[in-house]
Design a protein around this motif. Sequence first.
Motif, mmCIF file in Angstrom:
data_model
loop_
_atom_site.group_PDB
_atom_site.id
_atom_site.type_symbol
_atom_site.label_atom_id
_atom_site.label_comp_id
_atom_site.label_asym_id
_atom_site.label_seq_id
_atom_site.Cartn_x
_atom_site.Cartn_y
_atom_site.Cartn_z
ATOM 1 N N LYS A 30 4.986 22.813 59.467
ATOM 2 C CA LYS A 30 6.365 22.990 59.021
ATOM 3 C C LYS A 30 6.775 24.446 59.174
ATOM 4 O O LYS A 30 5.983 25.349 58.952
ATOM 5 N N GLY A 31 8.029 24.652 59.548
ATOM 6 C CA GLY A 31 8.613 25.989 59.579
ATOM 7 C C GLY A 31 9.806 26.007 58.646
ATOM 8 O O GLY A 31 10.617 25.086 58.651
ATOM 9 N N ASP A 32 9.900 27.020 57.819
ATOM 10 C CA ASP A 32 10.984 27.115 56.843
ATOM 11 C C ASP A 32 11.648 28.483 56.957
ATOM 12 O O ASP A 32 11.180 29.455 56.367
ATOM 13 N N GLN A 33 12.718 28.536 57.743
ATOM 14 C CA GLN A 33 13.467 29.780 57.872
ATOM 15 C C GLN A 33 14.452 29.863 56.712
ATOM 16 O O GLN A 33 15.235 28.950 56.477
ATOM 17 N N LYS A 34 14.397 30.943 55.982
ATOM 18 C CA LYS A 34 15.291 31.128 54.844
ATOM 19 C C LYS A 34 16.730 31.265 55.351
ATOM 20 O O LYS A 34 16.997 31.988 56.299
ATOM 21 N N ALA A 35 17.632 30.558 54.715
ATOM 22 C CA ALA A 35 19.033 30.522 55.157
ATOM 23 C C ALA A 35 19.768 31.821 54.890
ATOM 24 O O ALA A 35 20.723 32.150 55.597
ATOM 25 N N THR A 36 19.325 32.549 53.894
ATOM 26 C CA THR A 36 19.994 33.809 53.562
ATOM 27 C C THR A 36 18.982 34.933 53.487
ATOM 28 O O THR A 36 17.774 34.714 53.371
ATOM 29 N N GLY A 37 19.495 36.135 53.555
ATOM 30 C CA GLY A 37 18.686 37.331 53.412
ATOM 31 C C GLY A 37 19.475 38.352 52.616
ATOM 32 O O GLY A 37 20.450 38.001 51.944
ATOM 33 N N VAL A 38 19.054 39.593 52.711
ATOM 34 C CA VAL A 38 19.725 40.663 51.976
ATOM 35 C C VAL A 38 20.011 41.818 52.917
ATOM 36 O O VAL A 38 19.390 41.952 53.968
ATOM 37 N N LEU A 39 20.944 42.646 52.523
ATOM 38 C CA LEU A 39 21.226 43.885 53.241
ATOM 39 C C LEU A 39 20.568 45.029 52.487
ATOM 40 O O LEU A 39 20.656 45.105 51.262
ATOM 41 N N LEU A 40 19.899 45.903 53.232
ATOM 42 C CA LEU A 40 19.285 47.087 52.644
ATOM 43 C C LEU A 40 19.849 48.319 53.325
ATOM 44 O O LEU A 40 20.171 48.288 54.517
ATOM 45 N N ASP A 41 19.959 49.398 52.578
ATOM 46 C CA ASP A 41 20.487 50.642 53.121
ATOM 47 C C ASP A 41 19.502 51.290 54.077
ATOM 48 O O ASP A 41 18.308 51.392 53.786
ATOM 49 N N CYS A 42 20.001 51.732 55.220
ATOM 50 C CA CYS A 42 19.250 52.593 56.144
ATOM 51 C C CYS A 42 19.646 54.043 55.906
ATOM 52 O O CYS A 42 18.851 54.951 56.120
ATOM 53 N N SER A 43 20.891 54.243 55.499
ATOM 54 C CA SER A 43 21.435 55.570 55.187
ATOM 55 C C SER A 43 22.680 55.353 54.332
ATOM 56 O O SER A 43 22.944 54.237 53.888
ATOM 57 N N SER A 79 34.267 47.404 53.883
ATOM 58 C CA SER A 79 34.383 48.174 52.639
ATOM 59 C C SER A 79 34.941 47.381 51.478
ATOM 60 O O SER A 79 34.715 47.714 50.328
ATOM 61 N N CYS A 80 35.654 46.303 51.786
ATOM 62 C CA CYS A 80 36.216 45.500 50.694
ATOM 63 C C CYS A 80 35.183 44.510 50.146
ATOM 64 O O CYS A 80 35.420 43.872 49.133
ATOM 65 N N LYS A 81 34.035 44.390 50.785
ATOM 66 C CA LYS A 81 33.035 43.427 50.350
ATOM 67 C C LYS A 81 31.801 44.173 49.858
ATOM 68 O O LYS A 81 31.253 45.022 50.549
ATOM 69 N N TYR A 82 31.391 43.849 48.663
ATOM 70 C CA TYR A 82 30.211 44.449 48.082
ATOM 71 C C TYR A 82 28.999 44.077 48.913
ATOM 72 O O TYR A 82 28.809 42.910 49.246
ATOM 73 N N LYS A 83 28.154 45.040 49.258
ATOM 74 C CA LYS A 83 27.046 44.757 50.169
ATOM 75 C C LYS A 83 25.767 44.304 49.483
ATOM 76 O O LYS A 83 24.748 44.175 50.132
ATOM 77 N N ARG A 84 25.810 44.042 48.220
ATOM 78 C CA ARG A 84 24.635 43.490 47.536
ATOM 79 C C ARG A 84 24.832 41.984 47.402
ATOM 80 O O ARG A 84 25.944 41.489 47.293
ATOM 81 N N GLY A 85 23.756 41.260 47.418
ATOM 82 C CA GLY A 85 23.835 39.811 47.307
ATOM 83 C C GLY A 85 23.119 39.160 48.459
ATOM 84 O O GLY A 85 22.318 39.783 49.149
ATOM 85 N N LYS A 86 23.429 37.911 48.693
ATOM 86 C CA LYS A 86 22.782 37.140 49.756
ATOM 87 C C LYS A 86 23.718 37.007 50.942
ATOM 88 O O LYS A 86 24.900 36.732 50.783
ATOM 89 N N PHE A 87 23.161 37.206 52.121
ATOM 90 C CA PHE A 87 23.952 37.165 53.340
ATOM 91 C C PHE A 87 23.292 36.239 54.353
ATOM 92 O O PHE A 87 22.134 36.154 54.480
#
Length: 136
Positions: free
Chosen positions: A28-41, A128-136
């Motif tokens: 079985k393969g289970d690719q997660k449907a969502t991920g997160v955004l992390l800061d690079c800078s 900029s109008c969308k908060y970058k924390r959460g699930k994407f």
Amino acid sequence: MTWQEAKARTQALELEIVNSIPKERVAKGDQKATGVLLDCSDTLVNWNGATIVTLTAGTDLERVVRALEAKYQGNRFNIKTRDPAPSGDYEVQLRSPDTAEIYFIGAGWDPDRILITSSSECFTWVESCKYKRGKF
């Protein structure tokens, strides 16, 4: 690049890795449907996700991970290994020499699972109008 494009590219390579494992070895393969955004800078982020591959009974996990390492030798990634990784097993890292794009391939939480964790290349956060924390 948008977060949707970064996610699509990164998930496509996760699936390429999974599809490189012989089909008779994959239960079985289970690719997660969502991920997160992390800061690079201050202005750049990257998308991070994961896929879990459950192997068929009796499959040698380290042999599969080493075969994936061999497949990606000499391609667009630099390869780094950890033996043992923090999980105690063999781990391969596919690292872009030019961007933050990286894929970790190693033991999951169970002895019959491979965990592929990924980070896209960094891109400018323009929503900029969308908060970058959460699930994407």
